[in-house]
Scaffold this motif. Structure first.
Motif, PDB file in Angstrom:
ATOM      1  N   ARG A 102     -27.656   1.857   8.852  1.00 33.14           N
ATOM      2  CA  ARG A 102     -28.868   2.303   8.171  1.00 33.14           C
ATOM      3  C   ARG A 102     -30.088   2.179   9.074  1.00 33.14           C
ATOM      4  NH1 ARG A 102     -27.790   6.019   5.429  1.00 33.14           N
ATOM      5  NH2 ARG A 102     -29.996   6.062   4.882  1.00 33.14           N
ATOM      6  N   ARG A 106     -32.536   5.200  10.022  1.00 35.76           N
ATOM      7  CA  ARG A 106     -33.992   5.115   9.820  1.00 35.76           C
ATOM      8  C   ARG A 106     -34.736   5.449  11.118  1.00 35.76           C
ATOM      9  NH1 ARG A 106     -36.032   2.281   5.498  1.00 35.76           N
ATOM     10  NH2 ARG A 106     -37.752   1.396   6.700  1.00 35.76           N
ATOM     11  N   ASN A 109     -34.677   9.105  11.714  1.00 39.16           N
ATOM     12  CA  ASN A 109     -35.617   9.801  10.832  1.00 39.16           C
ATOM     13  C   ASN A 109     -37.044   9.701  11.361  1.00 39.16           C
ATOM     14  OD1 ASN A 109     -33.644  10.596   9.095  1.00 39.16           O
ATOM     15  ND2 ASN A 109     -33.984   8.977   7.590  1.00 39.16           N
ATOM     16  N   GLU A 115     -37.624  13.129   6.363  1.00 39.43           N
ATOM     17  CA  GLU A 115     -37.819  12.202   5.252  1.00 39.43           C
ATOM     18  C   GLU A 115     -36.489  11.595   4.843  1.00 39.43           C
ATOM     19  OE1 GLU A 115     -39.796  12.914   1.283  1.00 39.43           O
ATOM     20  OE2 GLU A 115     -40.833  14.315   2.630  1.00 39.43           O
ATOM     21  N   ASN A 116     -36.480  10.330   4.458  1.00 39.15           N
ATOM     22  CA  ASN A 116     -35.225   9.722   3.992  1.00 39.15           C
ATOM     23  C   ASN A 116     -35.056  10.023   2.504  1.00 39.15           C
ATOM     24  OD1 ASN A 116     -32.980   8.253   3.513  1.00 39.15           O
ATOM     25  ND2 ASN A 116     -33.846   6.262   4.003  1.00 39.15           N
ATOM     26  N   GLU A 119     -32.646   7.411   0.024  1.00 38.75           N
ATOM     27  CA  GLU A 119     -32.913   5.983   0.237  1.00 38.75           C
ATOM     28  C   GLU A 119     -32.069   5.126  -0.704  1.00 38.75           C
ATOM     29  OE1 GLU A 119     -36.848   4.178  -0.613  1.00 38.75           O
ATOM     30  OE2 GLU A 119     -36.836   3.854   1.552  1.00 38.75           O
ATOM     31  N   ASN A 120     -31.452   4.097  -0.156  1.00 48.18           N
ATOM     32  CA  ASN A 120     -30.630   3.202  -0.981  1.00 48.18           C
ATOM     33  C   ASN A 120     -31.123   1.764  -0.853  1.00 48.18           C
ATOM     34  OD1 ASN A 120     -29.402   2.106   1.406  1.00 48.18           O
ATOM     35  ND2 ASN A 120     -28.261   4.029   1.536  1.00 48.18           N
ATOM     36  N   ASP A 123     -31.747   0.387   2.615  1.00 48.98           N
ATOM     37  CA  ASP A 123     -32.978   0.933   3.194  1.00 48.98           C
ATOM     38  C   ASP A 123     -34.206   0.196   2.668  1.00 48.98           C
ATOM     39  OD1 ASP A 123     -31.637   2.922   4.631  1.00 48.98           O
ATOM     40  OD2 ASP A 123     -31.597   4.250   2.903  1.00 48.98           O
ATOM     41  N   VAL A 124     -34.215  -0.046   1.358  1.00 50.88           N
ATOM     42  CA  VAL A 124     -35.371  -0.723   0.747  1.00 50.88           C
ATOM     43  C   VAL A 124     -35.527  -2.116   1.353  1.00 50.88           C
ATOM     44  CG1 VAL A 124     -36.282  -1.673  -1.424  1.00 50.88           C
ATOM     45  CG2 VAL A 124     -35.180   0.564  -1.427  1.00 50.88           C
ATOM     46  N   GLY A 127     -36.749  -1.953   4.867  1.00 51.53           N
ATOM     47  CA  GLY A 127     -38.175  -1.608   4.814  1.00 51.53           C
ATOM     48  C   GLY A 127     -39.019  -2.853   4.556  1.00 51.53           C
TER      49      GLY A 127
END
Ligand code: HEM
Length: 356
Positions: A102, A106, A109, A115-116, A119-120, A123-124, A127
Protein backbone atom coordinates in the motif's frame (compact mmCIF):
# COMPACT_ATOMS: atom_id res chain seq x y z
CA UNK A 1 -22.63 -10.37 -1.86
CA UNK A 2 -23.53 -13.89 -0.67
CA UNK A 3 -22.39 -16.47 -3.21
CA UNK A 4 -25.90 -16.87 -4.60
CA UNK A 5 -24.57 -18.44 -7.81
CA UNK A 6 -22.36 -20.89 -5.90
CA UNK A 7 -25.35 -22.01 -3.80
CA UNK A 8 -27.64 -22.18 -6.82
CA UNK A 9 -25.16 -24.40 -8.64
CA UNK A 10 -25.34 -27.02 -5.88
CA UNK A 11 -28.97 -27.63 -6.86
CA UNK A 12 -31.88 -28.31 -4.49
CA UNK A 13 -30.89 -31.86 -3.57
CA UNK A 14 -27.20 -31.39 -2.65
CA UNK A 15 -26.71 -29.86 0.81
CA UNK A 16 -24.47 -26.78 0.94
CA UNK A 17 -22.03 -26.13 3.76
CA UNK A 18 -23.48 -22.82 4.89
CA UNK A 19 -21.00 -22.51 7.79
CA UNK A 20 -18.08 -22.55 5.37
CA UNK A 21 -19.75 -20.19 2.91
CA UNK A 22 -20.59 -17.64 5.61
CA UNK A 23 -17.15 -17.71 7.24
CA UNK A 24 -15.42 -17.34 3.86
CA UNK A 25 -17.77 -14.51 3.01
CA UNK A 26 -17.15 -12.52 6.21
CA UNK A 27 -13.38 -12.97 5.86
CA UNK A 28 -13.42 -11.86 2.22
CA UNK A 29 -15.56 -8.81 3.05
CA UNK A 30 -13.28 -7.75 5.87
CA UNK A 31 -10.11 -8.23 3.85
CA UNK A 32 -11.54 -6.11 1.07
CA UNK A 33 -12.47 -3.30 3.48
CA UNK A 34 -9.18 -3.53 5.39
CA UNK A 35 -6.64 -3.85 2.62
CA UNK A 36 -8.53 -3.85 -0.64
CA UNK A 37 -8.33 -7.49 -1.71
CA UNK A 38 -10.23 -10.63 -0.85
CA UNK A 39 -7.41 -13.15 -1.33
CA UNK A 40 -3.83 -13.07 -0.18
CA UNK A 41 -0.97 -15.48 -0.30
CA UNK A 42 -0.48 -17.47 2.96
CA UNK A 43 -4.15 -17.01 3.78
CA UNK A 44 -4.58 -20.36 5.63
CA UNK A 45 -1.48 -19.64 7.77
CA UNK A 46 -2.73 -16.15 8.53
CA UNK A 47 -6.20 -17.35 9.56
CA UNK A 48 -4.73 -20.19 11.66
CA UNK A 49 -2.47 -17.61 13.35
CA UNK A 50 -5.46 -15.37 14.07
CA UNK A 51 -7.32 -18.31 15.64
CA UNK A 52 -4.31 -19.08 17.85
CA UNK A 53 -4.19 -15.43 18.90
CA UNK A 54 -7.85 -15.49 19.91
CA UNK A 55 -7.35 -18.71 21.92
CA UNK A 56 -4.30 -17.28 23.70
CA UNK A 57 -5.81 -13.93 24.50
CA UNK A 58 -9.19 -15.10 25.78
CA UNK A 59 -10.32 -17.20 28.71
CA UNK A 60 -8.24 -18.61 31.49
CA UNK A 61 -4.53 -19.31 31.44
CA UNK A 62 -2.29 -20.40 34.27
CA UNK A 63 0.21 -17.48 34.02
CA UNK A 64 -2.68 -15.05 34.58
CA UNK A 65 -3.13 -16.37 38.11
CA UNK A 66 0.16 -14.78 39.17
CA UNK A 67 1.13 -11.14 39.29
CA UNK A 68 4.86 -11.44 39.92
CA UNK A 69 7.95 -12.69 38.07
CA UNK A 70 6.29 -16.13 38.18
CA UNK A 71 3.98 -15.00 35.38
CA UNK A 72 6.79 -14.80 32.81
CA UNK A 73 8.32 -18.09 34.01
CA UNK A 74 4.95 -19.83 33.74
CA UNK A 75 4.31 -18.29 30.32
CA UNK A 76 7.51 -20.02 29.15
CA UNK A 77 6.76 -23.35 30.87
CA UNK A 78 3.13 -23.63 29.73
CA UNK A 79 3.99 -22.95 26.09
CA UNK A 80 2.14 -19.62 26.00
CA UNK A 81 5.30 -17.72 25.04
CA UNK A 82 6.07 -20.22 22.27
CA UNK A 83 2.49 -19.94 21.00
CA UNK A 84 2.71 -16.15 20.86
CA UNK A 85 6.05 -16.28 19.06
CA UNK A 86 4.73 -18.63 16.38
CA UNK A 87 1.63 -16.42 16.00
CA UNK A 88 3.93 -13.44 15.46
CA UNK A 89 5.92 -15.36 12.85
CA UNK A 90 2.76 -16.39 10.97
CA UNK A 91 1.10 -13.01 10.78
CA UNK A 92 3.92 -10.47 10.82
CA UNK A 93 5.31 -11.16 7.35
CA UNK A 94 1.82 -11.02 5.80
CA UNK A 95 1.09 -7.65 7.42
CA UNK A 96 4.55 -6.38 6.46
CA UNK A 97 3.86 -7.24 2.81
CA UNK A 98 0.41 -5.64 2.81
CA UNK A 99 1.70 -2.39 4.34
CA UNK A 100 4.66 -2.22 1.93
CA UNK A 101 2.35 -2.80 -1.03
CA UNK A 102 0.00 0.00 0.00
CA UNK A 103 2.93 2.34 0.69
CA UNK A 104 4.25 1.74 -2.84
CA UNK A 105 0.77 2.29 -4.32
CA UNK A 106 0.45 5.57 -2.38
CA UNK A 107 3.90 6.72 -3.51
CA UNK A 108 3.00 5.91 -7.12
CA UNK A 109 -0.24 7.89 -6.82
CA UNK A 110 1.64 10.90 -5.47
CA UNK A 111 4.15 10.63 -8.34
CA UNK A 112 1.51 10.41 -11.06
CA UNK A 113 -0.96 12.73 -9.37
CA UNK A 114 -3.62 9.98 -9.46
CA UNK A 115 -6.36 9.96 -6.85
CA UNK A 116 -6.63 6.97 -4.52
CA UNK A 117 -10.21 6.01 -5.31
CA UNK A 118 -10.09 2.68 -3.50
CA UNK A 119 -8.82 3.89 -0.14
CA UNK A 120 -8.95 1.16 2.50
CA UNK A 121 -8.17 0.81 6.21
CA UNK A 122 -4.43 0.30 5.66
CA UNK A 123 -4.31 3.49 3.57
CA UNK A 124 -6.10 5.44 6.30
CA UNK A 125 -3.68 4.18 8.95
CA UNK A 126 -0.62 4.93 6.80
CA UNK A 127 -2.05 8.41 6.19
CA UNK A 128 -2.36 8.94 9.96
CA UNK A 129 1.21 7.74 10.44
CA UNK A 130 2.45 10.16 7.78
CA UNK A 131 0.58 13.11 9.27
CA UNK A 132 1.97 12.30 12.71
CA UNK A 133 -0.42 12.70 15.62
CA UNK A 134 1.14 13.81 18.91
CA UNK A 135 -1.82 12.57 21.00
CA UNK A 136 -2.16 9.16 19.35
CA UNK A 137 1.01 8.47 17.37
CA UNK A 138 0.79 5.58 14.91
CA UNK A 139 3.79 3.52 13.86
CA UNK A 140 4.14 0.30 11.87
CA UNK A 141 3.79 -2.12 14.82
CA UNK A 142 0.59 -0.30 15.81
CA UNK A 143 -0.79 -0.60 12.25
CA UNK A 144 -0.07 -4.35 12.37
CA UNK A 145 -1.71 -4.68 15.80
CA UNK A 146 -4.75 -2.82 14.50
CA UNK A 147 -5.04 -5.14 11.49
CA UNK A 148 -4.70 -8.25 13.65
CA UNK A 149 -7.31 -6.95 16.09
CA UNK A 150 -9.79 -6.18 13.31
CA UNK A 151 -9.26 -9.52 11.61
CA UNK A 152 -9.54 -11.47 14.87
CA UNK A 153 -12.56 -9.58 16.15
CA UNK A 154 -14.46 -9.10 12.92
CA UNK A 155 -14.54 -12.38 11.02
CA UNK A 156 -15.49 -15.28 13.32
CA UNK A 157 -18.05 -13.15 15.17
CA UNK A 158 -20.07 -12.11 12.12
CA UNK A 159 -19.85 -15.56 10.50
CA UNK A 160 -20.95 -17.26 13.69
CA UNK A 161 -23.85 -14.81 14.19
CA UNK A 162 -25.08 -15.53 10.65
CA UNK A 163 -24.85 -19.32 10.93
CA UNK A 164 -26.68 -19.39 14.28
CA UNK A 165 -29.42 -17.16 12.90
CA UNK A 166 -29.92 -19.54 9.96
CA UNK A 167 -29.85 -22.50 12.37
CA UNK A 168 -32.59 -20.98 14.54
CA UNK A 169 -34.68 -20.14 11.46
CA UNK A 170 -34.51 -23.77 10.32
CA UNK A 171 -35.65 -24.90 13.76
CA UNK A 172 -38.43 -22.31 13.78
CA UNK A 173 -40.14 -22.55 10.38
CA UNK A 174 -42.95 -20.13 11.30
CA UNK A 175 -40.41 -17.41 12.06
CA UNK A 176 -38.56 -18.23 8.82
CA UNK A 177 -41.82 -18.05 6.79
CA UNK A 178 -42.84 -14.70 8.35
CA UNK A 179 -39.42 -13.22 7.70
CA UNK A 180 -39.22 -14.50 4.13
CA UNK A 181 -42.66 -13.12 3.39
CA UNK A 182 -41.59 -9.64 4.54
CA UNK A 183 -38.28 -9.81 2.67
CA UNK A 184 -39.85 -11.00 -0.59
CA UNK A 185 -42.57 -8.41 -0.32
CA UNK A 186 -40.03 -5.62 0.29
CA UNK A 187 -37.80 -6.53 -2.67
CA UNK A 188 -40.43 -7.80 -5.11
CA UNK A 189 -39.07 -8.67 -8.53
CA UNK A 190 -35.49 -7.51 -7.86
CA UNK A 191 -32.77 -9.68 -9.40
CA UNK A 192 -30.37 -8.81 -6.57
CA UNK A 193 -30.77 -6.93 -3.31
CA UNK A 194 -28.21 -4.18 -2.82
CA UNK A 195 -27.06 -2.25 0.24
CA UNK A 196 -29.07 0.75 -1.01
CA UNK A 197 -32.24 -1.39 -1.29
CA UNK A 198 -31.67 -2.61 2.27
CA UNK A 199 -31.39 0.89 3.69
CA UNK A 200 -34.56 1.99 1.96
CA UNK A 201 -36.55 -1.09 3.03
CA UNK A 202 -35.69 -1.25 6.77
CA UNK A 203 -37.23 -4.67 7.53
CA UNK A 204 -38.09 -4.48 11.22
CA UNK A 205 -38.76 -8.18 11.80
CA UNK A 206 -35.26 -9.02 10.54
CA UNK A 207 -33.81 -6.84 13.31
CA UNK A 208 -35.90 -8.69 15.92
CA UNK A 209 -34.75 -12.07 14.55
CA UNK A 210 -31.11 -10.98 14.66
CA UNK A 211 -31.46 -9.70 18.24
CA UNK A 212 -32.99 -12.99 19.36
CA UNK A 213 -30.26 -15.04 17.64
CA UNK A 214 -27.56 -12.88 19.29
CA UNK A 215 -29.28 -13.29 22.66
CA UNK A 216 -29.17 -17.09 22.47
CA UNK A 217 -25.81 -17.33 20.71
CA UNK A 218 -23.58 -14.35 21.52
CA UNK A 219 -20.45 -14.92 19.37
CA UNK A 220 -18.13 -13.53 22.08
CA UNK A 221 -19.82 -15.00 25.17
CA UNK A 222 -17.20 -13.81 27.69
CA UNK A 223 -16.50 -10.46 25.99
CA UNK A 224 -12.95 -9.12 26.08
CA UNK A 225 -11.34 -9.72 29.48
CA UNK A 226 -11.13 -6.73 31.84
CA UNK A 227 -8.72 -5.94 34.66
CA UNK A 228 -10.12 -4.50 37.90
CA UNK A 229 -8.49 -1.20 38.85
CA UNK A 230 -9.36 -1.22 42.58
CA UNK A 231 -10.35 -3.86 45.08
CA UNK A 232 -14.13 -4.31 45.13
CA UNK A 233 -16.79 -6.67 46.44
CA UNK A 234 -19.31 -8.53 44.24
CA UNK A 235 -21.95 -10.81 45.81
CA UNK A 236 -19.85 -11.20 48.93
CA UNK A 237 -16.66 -12.08 47.02
CA UNK A 238 -13.65 -9.80 47.29
CA UNK A 239 -12.11 -9.08 43.91
CA UNK A 240 -8.55 -7.85 44.36
CA UNK A 241 -7.16 -5.00 42.29
CA UNK A 242 -5.60 -6.07 38.96
CA UNK A 243 -7.72 -9.25 38.76
CA UNK A 244 -8.70 -10.54 35.36
CA UNK A 245 -12.48 -10.27 35.09
CA UNK A 246 -14.63 -12.13 32.56
CA UNK A 247 -18.30 -11.24 32.08
CA UNK A 248 -20.50 -14.19 31.09
CA UNK A 249 -22.87 -12.56 28.62
CA UNK A 250 -24.13 -15.96 27.45
CA UNK A 251 -25.45 -16.79 30.94
CA UNK A 252 -26.85 -13.30 31.56
CA UNK A 253 -28.79 -13.25 28.29
CA UNK A 254 -30.48 -16.53 29.23
CA UNK A 255 -31.13 -15.73 32.87
CA UNK A 256 -34.83 -16.33 33.74
CA UNK A 257 -34.58 -13.36 36.11
CA UNK A 258 -34.59 -11.11 33.02
CA UNK A 259 -36.05 -13.25 30.24
CA UNK A 260 -39.38 -15.00 29.94
CA UNK A 261 -38.95 -18.61 28.62
CA UNK A 262 -35.27 -17.82 27.95
CA UNK A 263 -34.49 -21.02 26.04
CA UNK A 264 -37.19 -20.33 23.41
CA UNK A 265 -36.45 -18.52 20.14
CA UNK A 266 -39.06 -15.72 20.20
CA UNK A 267 -38.05 -12.64 18.19
CA UNK A 268 -41.38 -11.03 19.17
CA UNK A 269 -40.04 -10.59 22.73
CA UNK A 270 -38.14 -7.54 21.40
CA UNK A 271 -41.23 -6.06 19.75
CA UNK A 272 -42.31 -4.09 22.79
CA UNK A 273 -39.86 -2.27 24.96
CA UNK A 274 -36.66 -0.59 24.03
CA UNK A 275 -34.00 -3.22 24.70
CA UNK A 276 -31.17 -2.76 22.23
CA UNK A 277 -27.58 -3.94 22.07
CA UNK A 278 -25.88 -0.57 22.41
CA UNK A 279 -24.48 -1.41 25.83
CA UNK A 280 -26.94 0.34 28.13
CA UNK A 281 -29.15 -2.70 28.85
CA UNK A 282 -26.86 -4.93 30.86
CA UNK A 283 -29.11 -7.99 30.48
CA UNK A 284 -28.37 -7.93 26.72
CA UNK A 285 -24.83 -7.04 25.64
CA UNK A 286 -23.78 -9.25 22.68
CA UNK A 287 -21.52 -6.39 21.52
CA UNK A 288 -20.23 -5.66 25.01
CA UNK A 289 -20.54 -2.35 26.84
CA UNK A 290 -18.48 0.61 27.91
CA UNK A 291 -15.23 1.84 26.43
CA UNK A 292 -14.19 -1.57 25.08
CA UNK A 293 -17.55 -2.14 23.36
CA UNK A 294 -17.38 -3.54 19.81
CA UNK A 295 -16.36 -0.73 17.43
CA UNK A 296 -17.47 -2.85 14.46
CA UNK A 297 -21.14 -3.01 15.50
CA UNK A 298 -22.57 -1.04 12.54
CA UNK A 299 -20.41 -2.86 10.00
CA UNK A 300 -21.20 -6.24 11.64
CA UNK A 301 -24.97 -5.65 11.69
CA UNK A 302 -25.07 -4.29 8.12
CA UNK A 303 -23.14 -7.26 6.71
CA UNK A 304 -25.28 -9.69 8.70
CA UNK A 305 -28.50 -8.09 7.39
CA UNK A 306 -27.35 -8.11 3.78
CA UNK A 307 -26.16 -11.74 3.88
CA UNK A 308 -29.34 -13.00 5.59
CA UNK A 309 -31.61 -11.11 3.22
CA UNK A 310 -29.78 -12.53 0.18
CA UNK A 311 -30.03 -16.09 1.53
CA UNK A 312 -33.70 -15.79 2.45
CA UNK A 313 -34.75 -13.85 -0.64
CA UNK A 314 -33.19 -16.19 -3.19
CA UNK A 315 -33.72 -19.61 -1.58
CA UNK A 316 -36.06 -21.78 0.44
CA UNK A 317 -34.08 -23.71 3.04
CA UNK A 318 -34.53 -27.22 4.41
CA UNK A 319 -32.61 -29.97 6.19
CA UNK A 320 -30.79 -32.55 4.05
CA UNK A 321 -32.81 -35.60 3.10
CA UNK A 322 -33.01 -38.11 5.94
CA UNK A 323 -32.15 -35.53 8.64
CA UNK A 324 -35.11 -34.73 10.88
CA UNK A 325 -33.45 -32.59 13.53
CA UNK A 326 -30.69 -30.01 13.39
CA UNK A 327 -27.70 -30.49 15.68
CA UNK A 328 -27.57 -27.32 17.80
CA UNK A 329 -24.50 -28.39 19.82
CA UNK A 330 -21.73 -25.88 20.45
CA UNK A 331 -18.07 -26.62 19.80
CA UNK A 332 -15.77 -26.45 22.83
CA UNK A 333 -13.85 -23.18 22.96
CA UNK A 334 -14.39 -19.59 23.88
CA UNK A 335 -16.18 -18.42 20.75
CA UNK A 336 -19.62 -19.97 20.50
CA UNK A 337 -19.31 -21.83 17.18
CA UNK A 338 -21.49 -24.68 15.92
CA UNK A 339 -20.19 -28.16 16.77
CA UNK A 340 -21.07 -29.47 13.32
CA UNK A 341 -21.14 -27.50 10.06
CA UNK A 342 -24.53 -26.18 9.02
CA UNK A 343 -25.50 -28.32 6.03
CA UNK A 344 -28.73 -27.27 4.35
CA UNK A 345 -30.56 -27.74 1.08
CA UNK A 346 -31.29 -24.57 -0.86
CA UNK A 347 -34.17 -24.48 -3.32
CA UNK A 348 -33.81 -21.45 -5.60
CA UNK A 349 -36.72 -19.02 -5.75
CA UNK A 350 -36.70 -16.85 -8.84
CA UNK A 351 -37.14 -13.11 -8.32
CA UNK A 352 -40.16 -13.38 -10.63
CA UNK A 353 -41.77 -15.78 -8.14
CA UNK A 354 -41.31 -13.20 -5.40
CA UNK A 355 -43.38 -10.77 -7.40
CA UNK A 356 -46.44 -13.03 -7.47
C1 HEM B 1 -22.18 -9.78 14.75
C2 HEM B 1 -20.95 -9.40 14.73
C3 HEM B 1 -20.11 -9.00 15.93
C4 HEM B 1 -20.30 -9.25 17.27
C5 HEM B 1 -21.45 -9.99 17.94
C6 HEM B 1 -19.19 -8.63 17.97
C7 HEM B 1 -19.01 -8.65 19.34
C8 HEM B 1 -17.95 -8.07 20.00
C9 HEM B 1 -17.77 -8.10 21.42
C10 HEM B 1 -18.70 -8.76 22.42
C11 HEM B 1 -16.62 -7.43 21.69
C12 HEM B 1 -16.03 -7.19 23.09
C13 HEM B 1 -16.69 -5.96 23.70
C14 HEM B 1 -16.48 -5.82 25.17
O1 HEM B 1 -15.69 -6.55 25.75
O2 HEM B 1 -17.16 -4.95 25.77
C15 HEM B 1 -16.07 -6.97 20.44
C16 HEM B 1 -14.90 -6.25 20.31
C17 HEM B 1 -14.38 -5.83 19.11
N1 HEM B 1 -14.95 -5.98 17.87
FE1 HEM B 1 -16.70 -6.88 17.48
N2 HEM B 1 -18.37 -8.02 17.06
C18 HEM B 1 -18.89 -8.23 15.81
C19 HEM B 1 -18.37 -7.78 14.60
C20 HEM B 1 -17.23 -7.03 14.48
C21 HEM B 1 -16.69 -6.55 13.21
C22 HEM B 1 -17.33 -6.83 11.85
C23 HEM B 1 -15.53 -5.89 13.50
C24 HEM B 1 -14.56 -5.21 12.57
C25 HEM B 1 -14.84 -4.74 11.40
C26 HEM B 1 -15.35 -5.94 14.93
C27 HEM B 1 -14.28 -5.37 15.59
C28 HEM B 1 -14.09 -5.43 16.94
C29 HEM B 1 -12.93 -4.89 17.60
C30 HEM B 1 -11.73 -4.21 16.93
C31 HEM B 1 -13.11 -5.14 18.97
C32 HEM B 1 -12.19 -4.71 20.08
C33 HEM B 1 -11.24 -5.77 20.40
C34 HEM B 1 -10.37 -5.28 21.53
O3 HEM B 1 -10.87 -4.57 22.43
O4 HEM B 1 -9.21 -5.61 21.49
N3 HEM B 1 -16.40 -6.63 15.49
N4 HEM B 1 -16.90 -7.37 19.41
Amino acid sequence: MVRVEQIRKAGPSTPVNLSLILHELTTAMLLRAAWGKTRIKNMPELLAGVRTGIALSSGFSVPDLFQTWRRSVLAAVTGMKRGLESLHKAVDSVFEEVIEERMCARAENVKTGAENVDENLVDVLIGMQEKGDSVFPIDKPRIKAFLLDTLAAGTGTSGSAMEWTMSELIRNPKVMAKLQEQIREAFRGKAVVTEGDMQAADIRYLKLVMKEALRLHPPAPLLVGRESIDVCEVDGYTITAKSRVLVNVWAISQDPKYWDAPEEFKPERFEKGDIDFMGSHYEFTPFGAGRRMCPGISYGLASMELALVSLLYHFDWSLPEGVSELDMGEAPGLGVRRRSPLLLRATPVLPADCAE
